[in-house]
Enzyme design. Structure first.
Site, PDB file in Angstrom:
ATOM      1  N   GLY A  15       0.829  -1.199   0.000  1.00  0.00           N
ATOM      2  CA  GLY A  15       0.000   0.000   0.000  1.00  0.00           C
ATOM      3  C   GLY A  15       0.870   1.259   0.000  1.00  0.00           C
ATOM      4  CB  THR A 128      -5.491   7.152  11.766  1.00  0.00           C
ATOM      5  OG1 THR A 128      -5.912   8.430  11.292  1.00  0.00           O
ATOM      6  CG2 THR A 128      -6.726   6.417  12.287  1.00  0.00           C
ATOM      7  CG  ASP A 129      -5.025  12.485  12.440  1.00  0.00           C
ATOM      8  OD1 ASP A 129      -5.543  11.616  11.704  1.00  0.00           O
ATOM      9  OD2 ASP A 129      -4.825  13.658  12.055  1.00  0.00           O
ATOM     10  CD  GLU A 130      -9.443  10.033   9.480  1.00  0.00           C
ATOM     11  OE1 GLU A 130     -10.524   9.430   9.517  1.00  0.00           O
ATOM     12  OE2 GLU A 130      -8.877  10.357   8.418  1.00  0.00           O
ATOM     13  CE1 TYR A 152      -8.761   3.890   8.244  1.00  0.00           C
ATOM     14  CE2 TYR A 152      -8.997   6.246   8.705  1.00  0.00           C
ATOM     15  CZ  TYR A 152      -8.190   5.131   8.524  1.00  0.00           C
ATOM     16  OH  TYR A 152      -6.829   5.243   8.639  1.00  0.00           O
ATOM     17  CE  LYS A 156      -5.886   2.332  11.560  1.00  0.00           C
ATOM     18  NZ  LYS A 156      -4.938   1.307  11.016  1.00  0.00           N
ATOM     19  CG  ASN A 181      -4.984  13.788   6.310  1.00  0.00           C
ATOM     20  OD1 ASN A 181      -5.442  13.845   7.443  1.00  0.00           O
ATOM     21  ND2 ASN A 181      -5.716  13.643   5.239  1.00  0.00           N
ATOM     22  CG  ASN A 182       1.225   9.665   6.040  1.00  0.00           C
ATOM     23  OD1 ASN A 182       2.149   8.869   6.050  1.00  0.00           O
ATOM     24  ND2 ASN A 182       0.723  10.161   7.150  1.00  0.00           N
ATOM     25  CE  LYS A 191      -7.391   6.645   1.238  1.00  0.00           C
ATOM     26  NZ  LYS A 191      -6.427   5.613   1.138  1.00  0.00           N
TER      27      LYS A 191
HETATM   28  P1  NAD Z   1      -3.495   1.804   1.745  1.00  0.00           P
HETATM   29  O1  NAD Z   1      -4.961   1.576   1.589  1.00  0.00           O
HETATM   30  O2  NAD Z   1      -2.763   2.539   0.684  1.00  0.00           O
HETATM   31  O3  NAD Z   1      -2.751   0.408   1.939  1.00  0.00           O
HETATM   32  C1  NAD Z   1      -3.260  -0.627   2.704  1.00  0.00           C
HETATM   33  C2  NAD Z   1      -2.558  -1.912   2.272  1.00  0.00           C
HETATM   34  O4  NAD Z   1      -3.022  -2.962   3.123  1.00  0.00           O
HETATM   35  C3  NAD Z   1      -2.867  -2.338   0.835  1.00  0.00           C
HETATM   36  O5  NAD Z   1      -1.695  -2.738   0.171  1.00  0.00           O
HETATM   37  C4  NAD Z   1      -3.827  -3.519   0.993  1.00  0.00           C
HETATM   38  O6  NAD Z   1      -3.717  -4.474  -0.053  1.00  0.00           O
HETATM   39  C5  NAD Z   1      -3.336  -4.100   2.313  1.00  0.00           C
HETATM   40  N1  NAD Z   1      -4.377  -4.870   3.023  1.00  0.00           N
HETATM   41  C6  NAD Z   1      -5.678  -4.534   3.217  1.00  0.00           C
HETATM   42  N2  NAD Z   1      -6.295  -5.510   3.920  1.00  0.00           N
HETATM   43  C7  NAD Z   1      -5.357  -6.454   4.184  1.00  0.00           C
HETATM   44  C8  NAD Z   1      -5.376  -7.681   4.900  1.00  0.00           C
HETATM   45  N3  NAD Z   1      -6.504  -8.136   5.464  1.00  0.00           N
HETATM   46  N4  NAD Z   1      -4.243  -8.402   5.000  1.00  0.00           N
HETATM   47  C9  NAD Z   1      -3.084  -7.964   4.408  1.00  0.00           C
HETATM   48  N5  NAD Z   1      -3.011  -6.811   3.707  1.00  0.00           N
HETATM   49  C10 NAD Z   1      -4.132  -6.063   3.615  1.00  0.00           C
HETATM   50  O7  NAD Z   1      -3.333   2.528   3.157  1.00  0.00           O
HETATM   51  P2  NAD Z   1      -2.208   3.553   3.654  1.00  0.00           P
HETATM   52  O8  NAD Z   1      -2.676   4.931   3.369  1.00  0.00           O
HETATM   53  O9  NAD Z   1      -0.897   3.105   3.198  1.00  0.00           O
HETATM   54  O10 NAD Z   1      -2.339   3.348   5.226  1.00  0.00           O
HETATM   55  C11 NAD Z   1      -1.513   2.399   5.897  1.00  0.00           C
HETATM   56  C12 NAD Z   1      -1.839   2.408   7.375  1.00  0.00           C
HETATM   57  O11 NAD Z   1      -1.593   3.695   7.912  1.00  0.00           O
HETATM   58  C13 NAD Z   1      -3.305   2.104   7.688  1.00  0.00           C
HETATM   59  O12 NAD Z   1      -3.353   1.323   8.845  1.00  0.00           O
HETATM   60  C14 NAD Z   1      -3.932   3.464   7.929  1.00  0.00           C
HETATM   61  O13 NAD Z   1      -5.014   3.364   8.814  1.00  0.00           O
HETATM   62  C15 NAD Z   1      -2.759   4.199   8.549  1.00  0.00           C
HETATM   63  N6  NAD Z   1      -2.731   5.655   8.359  1.00  0.00           N
HETATM   64  C16 NAD Z   1      -2.826   6.197   7.123  1.00  0.00           C
HETATM   65  C17 NAD Z   1      -2.700   7.580   6.947  1.00  0.00           C
HETATM   66  C18 NAD Z   1      -2.794   8.227   5.586  1.00  0.00           C
HETATM   67  O14 NAD Z   1      -2.830   9.450   5.519  1.00  0.00           O
HETATM   68  N7  NAD Z   1      -2.819   7.491   4.501  1.00  0.00           N
HETATM   69  C19 NAD Z   1      -2.503   8.395   8.073  1.00  0.00           C
HETATM   70  C20 NAD Z   1      -2.413   7.792   9.331  1.00  0.00           C
HETATM   71  C21 NAD Z   1      -2.517   6.428   9.458  1.00  0.00           C
HETATM   72  O1  TDX Z   2     -12.941  13.870  -3.374  1.00  0.00           O
HETATM   73  C1  TDX Z   2     -12.577  14.347  -2.275  1.00  0.00           C
HETATM   74  N1  TDX Z   2     -12.900  15.633  -1.969  1.00  0.00           N
HETATM   75  C2  TDX Z   2     -12.556  16.221  -0.790  1.00  0.00           C
HETATM   76  O2  TDX Z   2     -12.885  17.385  -0.552  1.00  0.00           O
HETATM   77  C3  TDX Z   2     -11.804  13.580  -1.333  1.00  0.00           C
HETATM   78  C4  TDX Z   2     -11.387  12.162  -1.639  1.00  0.00           C
HETATM   79  C5  TDX Z   2     -11.448  14.199  -0.152  1.00  0.00           C
HETATM   80  N2  TDX Z   2     -11.827  15.469   0.115  1.00  0.00           N
HETATM   81  C6  TDX Z   2     -11.455  16.069   1.413  1.00  0.00           C
HETATM   82  C7  TDX Z   2     -11.859  15.229   2.620  1.00  0.00           C
HETATM   83  C8  TDX Z   2     -10.793  15.569   3.640  1.00  0.00           C
HETATM   84  O3  TDX Z   2     -11.137  16.761   4.308  1.00  0.00           O
HETATM   85  O4  TDX Z   2     -10.032  16.119   1.457  1.00  0.00           O
HETATM   86  C9  TDX Z   2      -9.546  15.804   2.771  1.00  0.00           C
HETATM   87  C10 TDX Z   2      -8.646  14.596   2.688  1.00  0.00           C
HETATM   88  O5  TDX Z   2      -9.443  13.477   2.314  1.00  0.00           O
HETATM   89  P1  TDX Z   2      -8.827  12.007   2.175  1.00  0.00           P
HETATM   90  O6  TDX Z   2      -7.673  12.033   1.252  1.00  0.00           O
HETATM   91  O7  TDX Z   2      -9.953  11.076   1.855  1.00  0.00           O
HETATM   92  O8  TDX Z   2      -8.235  11.790   3.633  1.00  0.00           O
HETATM   93  P2  TDX Z   2      -8.908  11.707   5.081  1.00  0.00           P
HETATM   94  O9  TDX Z   2     -10.344  11.331   5.021  1.00  0.00           O
HETATM   95  O10 TDX Z   2      -8.567  12.976   5.801  1.00  0.00           O
HETATM   96  O11 TDX Z   2      -8.090  10.441   5.700  1.00  0.00           O
HETATM   97  C11 TDX Z   2      -6.678  10.230   5.406  1.00  0.00           C
HETATM   98  O12 TDX Z   2      -5.884  10.644   6.485  1.00  0.00           O
HETATM   99  C12 TDX Z   2      -5.975   9.901   7.690  1.00  0.00           C
HETATM  100  C13 TDX Z   2      -6.426   8.743   5.111  1.00  0.00           C
HETATM  101  O13 TDX Z   2      -7.260   8.325   4.037  1.00  0.00           O
HETATM  102  C14 TDX Z   2      -6.660   7.896   6.338  1.00  0.00           C
HETATM  103  O14 TDX Z   2      -6.324   6.534   6.067  1.00  0.00           O
HETATM  104  C15 TDX Z   2      -5.789   8.421   7.447  1.00  0.00           C
HETATM  105  O15 TDX Z   2      -6.025   7.702   8.628  1.00  0.00           O
END
Ligand code: NAD
Ligand code: TDX
Length: 344
Positions: A15, A128-130, A152, A156, A181-182, A191
């Site tokens: 991921g 996550t911070d959420e 979600y 978490k 958020n990353n 995203k």
């Molecule tokens: P992502 O959706 O890009 O990746 C998730 C990965 O997990 C995918 O490769 C998917 O195939 C795999 N996966 C899903 N279910 C699975 C299972 N049952 N067994 C094995 N693999 C499985 O997510 P991400 O954005 O990389 O997030 C990674 C982690 O970080 C998550 O736990 C998310 O909650 C946390 N997180 C994300 C963000 C963000 O901004 N993206 C911020 C804070 C925390």
């Molecule tokens: O189409 C869109 N329009 C829009 O306005 C989408 C996809 C998002 N947004 C807004 C919603 C949020 O305020 O943008 C902001 C960011 O949205 P996302 O990228 O969906 O992120 P968010 O819901 O904040 O969650 C992300 O950060 C925390 C990650 O998806 C989570 O996995 C993580 O835990």
């Protein structure tokens, strides 16, 4: 950093953040073997791992963290585990909560219990911070109550409880990270940032939820990787660590940066009906982590520009992710709302 590991399992390593962490580990700890385990859901992408997979120290196993037998086997081969595996998209959780409960709660528990049973030395659960819910002013500290407001983050927060149960009941040496958020390379185009950049490149409308004034702390994924590595080596068992870069901005600020960088018109911005239960602002106080010596390397604009440029320069990666299935999901989520909004 002190501890060195022979072999680290990276669950969810195909991921967004997981793949970046694999690349980071190869550079920062080249003597450590990396065992990537991923179910390859719609969100997993082997292309994201390309730059590390040729390396003989990196092994990939396709598998589910909720598969107890497999996790029992694989955890015997590692002295550390970092669990990124999750269903991660808020909008999809509103369409179907099932897979979120299955992976983020049951899967989190199965992997943690297996790791405890086999004496894994260190474990990081990536949360996550959420989980705190939204906050109008100020920032959450680790001891604050968890009040997730939608599906979600509710799963978490429940996943975190499974980890604490494994710490208390079975002595799992685990710490939890709560990242903001990353942004960065290899994030799924569902995203916000990659969706907006890829739509803008194709001159499609950018669907902005509500007024676009929601606030997020946008941390570069590389900074999240250094934080997780530090917590893995020096974090205290049973503790949680907020990971925030202090890069707060509104969604509109990010969108304006994208349009400006790509030379696209503001008319692409299209305000649509808001996400249900949309949290207005997240903010965490990261001083607990900073006390271990962590500092983010990217400020807000550096993180945004590095990321926008990566998607502009790597269409080969995201065009593959915007497949037929993705377009069906896009129509289900945005179709009516975009038609109601009319032309930008
Ligand atoms: P992502 O959706 O890009 O990746 C998730 C990965 O997990 C995918 O490769 C998917 O195939 C795999 N996966 C899903 N279910 C699975 C299972 N049952 N067994 C094995 N693999 C499985 O997510 P991400 O954005 O990389 O997030 C990674 C982690 O970080 C998550 O736990 C998310 O909650 C946390 N997180 C994300 C963000 C963000 O901004 N993206 C911020 C804070 C925390
Ligand atoms: O189409 C869109 N329009 C829009 O306005 C989408 C996809 C998002 N947004 C807004 C919603 C949020 O305020 O943008 C902001 C960011 O949205 P996302 O990228 O969906 O992120 P968010 O819901 O904040 O969650 C992300 O950060 C925390 C990650 O998806 C989570 O996995 C993580 O835990």
């Amino acid at each position: 950093m002190t501890s060195s590991f022979k072999s680290i399992m990276v669950a969810g390593g195909a991921g967004f953040i997981g793949s970046n962490f694999v690349h980071y580990l190869r550079e920062a700890h080249p003597a450590t073997r990396v065992l990537v385990v991923d179910k390859l859901t719609y969100a997993g992408n082997m292309d994201s791992l390309k730059q590390s997979l040729g390396d003989e120290a990196v092994e990939f196993v396709e598998g589910d963290i909720a598969d107890r037998e497999l996790m029992e086997t694989l955890t015997t081969r590692c002295d550390a585990v970092v669990n990124f595996a999750a269903e991660s998209h808020n909008d999809r959780a509103l369409l179907d909560p099932g897979p979120f409960v299955e992976t983020n709660v049951r899967g989190a528990g199965v992997l943690a219990y297996a790791a405890a049973a086999h004496g894994v030395e260190r474990y990081v659960h990536v949360s996550t911070d959420e989980v705190y819910g939204q906050i109008a002013d100020g920032s959450f500290k680790e001891g604050d109550e968890l009040r997730p407001r939608s599906t979600y983050p509710a799963t978490k927060a429940s996943g975190e409880m499974m980890i604490l149960a494994a710490v208390e009941s079975f002595g799992l040496q685990a710490a939890i990270t709560r990242g903001v958020n990353n942004i960065g390379p290899y994030q799924h185009p569902e995203k916000a940032l990659p969706l907006f950049v890829s739509n803008a490149i194709d001159d499609k409308p950018l669907p902005v939820y509500g007024d676009g004034m929601q606030v997020r702390d946008r941390m570069h994924v590389r900074d999240h990787c250094t934080a997780i590595d530090l917590v893995l080596r020096e974090g205290e068992t049973g503790e949680s660590y907020n990971v925030g870069a202090g890069n707060e901005c509104t969604n509109l600020y990010m969108i304006e940066k994208i349009l400006e960088r790509l030379g696209k018109p503001a008319s692409l911005m299209t305000h649509i009906e808001d996400r249900t239960g949309h949290d207005f602002r997240y903010s965490v106080d990261a001083s607990h982590l900073r006390a271990l010596g962590w500092e983010p390397a990217f400020d807000l604009d550096a993180a945004l520009l590095d990321t926008i440029d990566w998607y502009r320069d790597n269409e080969w990666w995201w065009r593959g992710m915007r497949s037929q299935d993705f377009e069906a999901y896009y129509e289900e989520l945005y179709g009516d709302r975009l038609r109601q909004a009319g032309p930008g």
